[in-house]
Write a protein that holds these residues in place. Structure first.
Motif, PDB file in Angstrom:
ATOM      1  N   VAL A  94      -2.942  -1.610  -9.043  1.00 50.63           N
ATOM      2  CA  VAL A  94      -2.591  -0.285  -9.566  1.00 50.63           C
ATOM      3  C   VAL A  94      -2.834   0.839  -8.558  1.00 50.63           C
ATOM      4  O   VAL A  94      -2.412   1.970  -8.789  1.00 50.63           O
ATOM      5  N   TYR A  95      -3.510   0.530  -7.437  1.00 51.76           N
ATOM      6  CA  TYR A  95      -3.738   1.577  -6.438  1.00 51.76           C
ATOM      7  C   TYR A  95      -3.311   1.171  -5.032  1.00 51.76           C
ATOM      8  O   TYR A  95      -2.513   1.859  -4.393  1.00 51.76           O
ATOM      9  N   VAL A  96      -3.816   0.028  -4.529  1.00 50.00           N
ATOM     10  CA  VAL A  96      -3.555  -0.345  -3.135  1.00 50.00           C
ATOM     11  C   VAL A  96      -2.064  -0.584  -2.891  1.00 50.00           C
ATOM     12  O   VAL A  96      -1.475  -0.001  -1.968  1.00 50.00           O
ATOM     13  N   LEU A  97      -1.438  -1.433  -3.684  1.00 53.47           N
ATOM     14  CA  LEU A  97      -0.030  -1.754  -3.463  1.00 53.47           C
ATOM     15  C   LEU A  97       0.890  -0.544  -3.671  1.00 53.47           C
ATOM     16  O   LEU A  97       1.766  -0.290  -2.829  1.00 53.47           O
ATOM     17  N   PRO A  98       0.715   0.259  -4.747  1.00 53.39           N
ATOM     18  CA  PRO A  98       1.544   1.460  -4.868  1.00 53.39           C
ATOM     19  C   PRO A  98       1.320   2.450  -3.723  1.00 53.39           C
ATOM     20  O   PRO A  98       2.273   3.085  -3.243  1.00 53.39           O
ATOM     21  N   SER A  99       0.079   2.601  -3.270  1.00 54.55           N
ATOM     22  CA  SER A  99      -0.208   3.512  -2.158  1.00 54.55           C
ATOM     23  C   SER A  99       0.440   3.027  -0.868  1.00 54.55           C
ATOM     24  O   SER A  99       0.953   3.822  -0.076  1.00 54.55           O
ATOM     25  N   LEU A 100       0.404   1.723  -0.649  1.00 53.31           N
ATOM     26  CA  LEU A 100       1.051   1.155   0.534  1.00 53.31           C
ATOM     27  C   LEU A 100       2.552   1.403   0.497  1.00 53.31           C
ATOM     28  O   LEU A 100       3.177   1.719   1.527  1.00 53.31           O
ATOM     29  N   HIS A 101       3.148   1.298  -0.690  1.00 53.53           N
ATOM     30  CA  HIS A 101       4.576   1.573  -0.845  1.00 53.53           C
ATOM     31  C   HIS A 101       4.894   3.036  -0.527  1.00 53.53           C
ATOM     32  O   HIS A 101       5.895   3.335   0.150  1.00 53.53           O
ATOM     33  N   LYS A 102       4.053   3.942  -0.977  1.00 53.81           N
ATOM     34  CA  LYS A 102       4.261   5.366  -0.676  1.00 53.81           C
ATOM     35  C   LYS A 102       4.153   5.641   0.811  1.00 53.81           C
ATOM     36  O   LYS A 102       4.937   6.420   1.373  1.00 53.81           O
ATOM     37  N   GLU A 103       3.165   5.034   1.464  1.00 51.63           N
ATOM     38  CA  GLU A 103       2.996   5.229   2.902  1.00 51.63           C
ATOM     39  C   GLU A 103       4.221   4.719   3.663  1.00 51.63           C
ATOM     40  O   GLU A 103       4.692   5.357   4.606  1.00 51.63           O
ATOM     41  N   GLN A 104       4.742   3.562   3.255  1.00 54.99           N
ATOM     42  CA  GLN A 104       5.923   3.013   3.923  1.00 54.99           C
ATOM     43  C   GLN A 104       7.129   3.916   3.705  1.00 54.99           C
ATOM     44  O   GLN A 104       7.937   4.141   4.624  1.00 54.99           O
ATOM     45  N   ASP A 105       7.283   4.454   2.506  1.00 55.35           N
ATOM     46  CA  ASP A 105       8.385   5.367   2.222  1.00 55.35           C
ATOM     47  C   ASP A 105       8.321   6.611   3.095  1.00 55.35           C
ATOM     48  O   ASP A 105       9.337   7.079   3.613  1.00 55.35           O
TER      49      ASP A 105
ATOM     50  N   SER B 219       9.584  -1.933   6.712  1.00 54.02           N
ATOM     51  CA  SER B 219       8.590  -2.944   6.346  1.00 54.02           C
ATOM     52  C   SER B 219       7.420  -3.003   7.322  1.00 54.02           C
ATOM     53  O   SER B 219       6.621  -3.926   7.254  1.00 54.02           O
ATOM     54  N   GLU B 220       7.308  -2.027   8.230  1.00 50.12           N
ATOM     55  CA  GLU B 220       6.260  -2.073   9.251  1.00 50.12           C
ATOM     56  C   GLU B 220       4.867  -2.174   8.652  1.00 50.12           C
ATOM     57  O   GLU B 220       4.041  -2.980   9.098  1.00 50.12           O
ATOM     58  N   LEU B 221       4.587  -1.352   7.659  1.00 53.30           N
ATOM     59  CA  LEU B 221       3.241  -1.347   7.084  1.00 53.30           C
ATOM     60  C   LEU B 221       2.955  -2.638   6.322  1.00 53.30           C
ATOM     61  O   LEU B 221       1.818  -3.104   6.305  1.00 53.30           O
ATOM     62  N   TYR B 222       3.974  -3.203   5.716  1.00 46.77           N
ATOM     63  CA  TYR B 222       3.774  -4.471   5.028  1.00 46.77           C
ATOM     64  C   TYR B 222       3.451  -5.580   6.035  1.00 46.77           C
ATOM     65  O   TYR B 222       2.640  -6.471   5.760  1.00 46.77           O
ATOM     66  N   ILE B 223       4.090  -5.528   7.209  1.00 48.58           N
ATOM     67  CA  ILE B 223       3.802  -6.509   8.260  1.00 48.58           C
ATOM     68  C   ILE B 223       2.373  -6.337   8.754  1.00 48.58           C
ATOM     69  O   ILE B 223       1.655  -7.317   8.984  1.00 48.58           O
ATOM     70  N   LEU B 224       1.930  -5.087   8.919  1.00 47.99           N
ATOM     71  CA  LEU B 224       0.542  -4.834   9.305  1.00 47.99           C
ATOM     72  C   LEU B 224      -0.419  -5.355   8.237  1.00 47.99           C
ATOM     73  O   LEU B 224      -1.473  -5.917   8.545  1.00 47.99           O
ATOM     74  N   GLY B 225      -0.060  -5.151   6.981  1.00 47.65           N
ATOM     75  CA  GLY B 225      -0.887  -5.672   5.893  1.00 47.65           C
ATOM     76  C   GLY B 225      -0.973  -7.184   5.934  1.00 47.65           C
ATOM     77  O   GLY B 225      -2.041  -7.766   5.732  1.00 47.65           O
ATOM     78  N   LEU B 226       0.161  -7.836   6.212  1.00 52.55           N
ATOM     79  CA  LEU B 226       0.168  -9.292   6.345  1.00 52.55           C
ATOM     80  C   LEU B 226      -0.734  -9.717   7.506  1.00 52.55           C
ATOM     81  O   LEU B 226      -1.474 -10.699   7.404  1.00 52.55           O
ATOM     82  N   GLY B 227      -0.685  -8.952   8.606  1.00 56.26           N
ATOM     83  CA  GLY B 227      -1.544  -9.255   9.746  1.00 56.26           C
ATOM     84  C   GLY B 227      -3.014  -9.184   9.377  1.00 56.26           C
ATOM     85  O   GLY B 227      -3.810 -10.055   9.754  1.00 56.26           O
TER      86      GLY B 227
ATOM     87  N   SER C  12      -5.546  -2.958   3.860  1.00 54.14           N
ATOM     88  CA  SER C  12      -5.070  -3.378   2.541  1.00 54.14           C
ATOM     89  C   SER C  12      -4.827  -4.880   2.507  1.00 54.14           C
ATOM     90  O   SER C  12      -5.177  -5.565   1.536  1.00 54.14           O
ATOM     91  N   GLY C  13      -4.208  -5.411   3.575  1.00 53.91           N
ATOM     92  CA  GLY C  13      -3.981  -6.841   3.635  1.00 53.91           C
ATOM     93  C   GLY C  13      -5.287  -7.613   3.630  1.00 53.91           C
ATOM     94  O   GLY C  13      -5.430  -8.626   2.934  1.00 53.91           O
ATOM     95  N   ALA C  14      -6.257  -7.125   4.414  1.00 53.67           N
ATOM     96  CA  ALA C  14      -7.568  -7.778   4.454  1.00 53.67           C
ATOM     97  C   ALA C  14      -8.258  -7.695   3.101  1.00 53.67           C
ATOM     98  O   ALA C  14      -8.894  -8.662   2.653  1.00 53.67           O
ATOM     99  N   MET C  15      -8.132  -6.556   2.430  1.00 51.95           N
ATOM    100  CA  MET C  15      -8.771  -6.392   1.124  1.00 51.95           C
ATOM    101  C   MET C  15      -8.139  -7.308   0.085  1.00 51.95           C
ATOM    102  O   MET C  15      -8.843  -7.922  -0.731  1.00 51.95           O
ATOM    103  N   ILE C  16      -6.810  -7.432   0.113  1.00 56.73           N
ATOM    104  CA  ILE C  16      -6.136  -8.319  -0.835  1.00 56.73           C
ATOM    105  C   ILE C  16      -6.630  -9.756  -0.648  1.00 56.73           C
ATOM    106  O   ILE C  16      -6.920 -10.467  -1.623  1.00 56.73           O
TER     107      ILE C  16
END
Length: 239
Positions: free
Chosen positions: A47-58, A70-78, A196-200
């Motif tokens: 309810v916070y991390v994933l929506p916030s990550l989406h806003k940052e990418q937008d 998708s740059e931030l999502y790739i960083l999160g995956l890293g 965020s990726g590390a936290m998930i």
């Protein structure tokens, strides 16, 4: 320095240093603590991390025509892959040593010092403040508690003697840098994505209670309660 910043910083340091004193020594109490913390952490991610990550990418995608969206999502995956790799290496090291993880324990501590520093930096360098900062900060505090307890279980003696102080130093360093030397907003987004990726990974791997240790009603109460509160607070305060 704002009062909410001082409160959160002091709370995180206290939790990091005394997590195992806070969590009850009684096994049922400990399982309830960890189940509740895991429920809040899972809710916090969705309810916070994933929506916030989406806003940052937008925001990054709208500011440049060269982005892949998708740059931030790739960083999160890293971030997820790196910390998962550290965790698996720790598991292999623990099987090779009769007394825990051997020297690899300190490598794992070093990674979590950086992890704590980046989380603390992201919180204190962001524009979130007041009740919102305290509300979301409580979820992070419970996450710190769960991670600390997990490190303590892996090697209690070395964690109590030095490990917890190093982890607290990571929080303190992130707190100081976030307050006095914040980075530009786009760099803050990069840090947020990676951590965020590390936290998930840490939430799903370390905080979801195992079957034998789970107290499902407490876990469910933590997850649903924090979700409902987040939605209500967002609507009420227009966050």
């Amino acid at each position: 320095m704002a009062v909410d910043t001082i409160i959160l910083g002091a709370l995180y340091l206290f939790v990091q240093l005394f997590a195992n004193k806070i969590i009850s020594s009684n096994s049922i109490g400990r399982f309830k603590w960890l189940s509740f913390s895991g429920g809040v952490a899972v809710s916090y991610v969705f309810v916070y991390v994933l929506p916030s990550l989406h806003k940052e990418q937008d925001s990054i995608s709208q500011g440049s025509e060269l982005t892949m969206e998708s740059e931030l999502y790739i960083l999160g995956l890293g971030g997820l892959l790196i910390f998962y790799g550290v965790h698996k290496a720790a598991e292999r090291a623990s099987r090779k040593h009769e007394k825990g993880e051997g020297s690899f324990f300190w490598i794992q501590i070093a990674f979590f010092v950086v992890y704590n520093m980046l989380i603390a930096y992201n919180i204190f360098a962001s524009d979130i403040e007041g009740i919102e900062a305290v509300f979301y900060g409580i979820a992070v505090g419970l996450h710190f508690m769960a991670v600390s307890h997990d490190m303590w279980r892996e090697d209690a003696a070395r964690y109590e003697k030095l490990g917890r102080y190093l982890l607290a130093a990571g929080i303190l360093l992130g707190w100081v840098i976030g307050v006095f030397a914040p980075m530009p907003s786009y760099m803050l987004g990069v840090v947020f994505a990676f951590i965020s990726g590390a936290m998930i990974m840490n939430v799903l791997k370390k905080e979801l209670p195992s079957e034998e240790n789970a107290h499902f009603r407490t876990f469910l109460g933590g997850a649903l309660g924090y979700t409902v509160l987040t939605i209500a607070m967002t609507l009420f305060f227009d966050w």
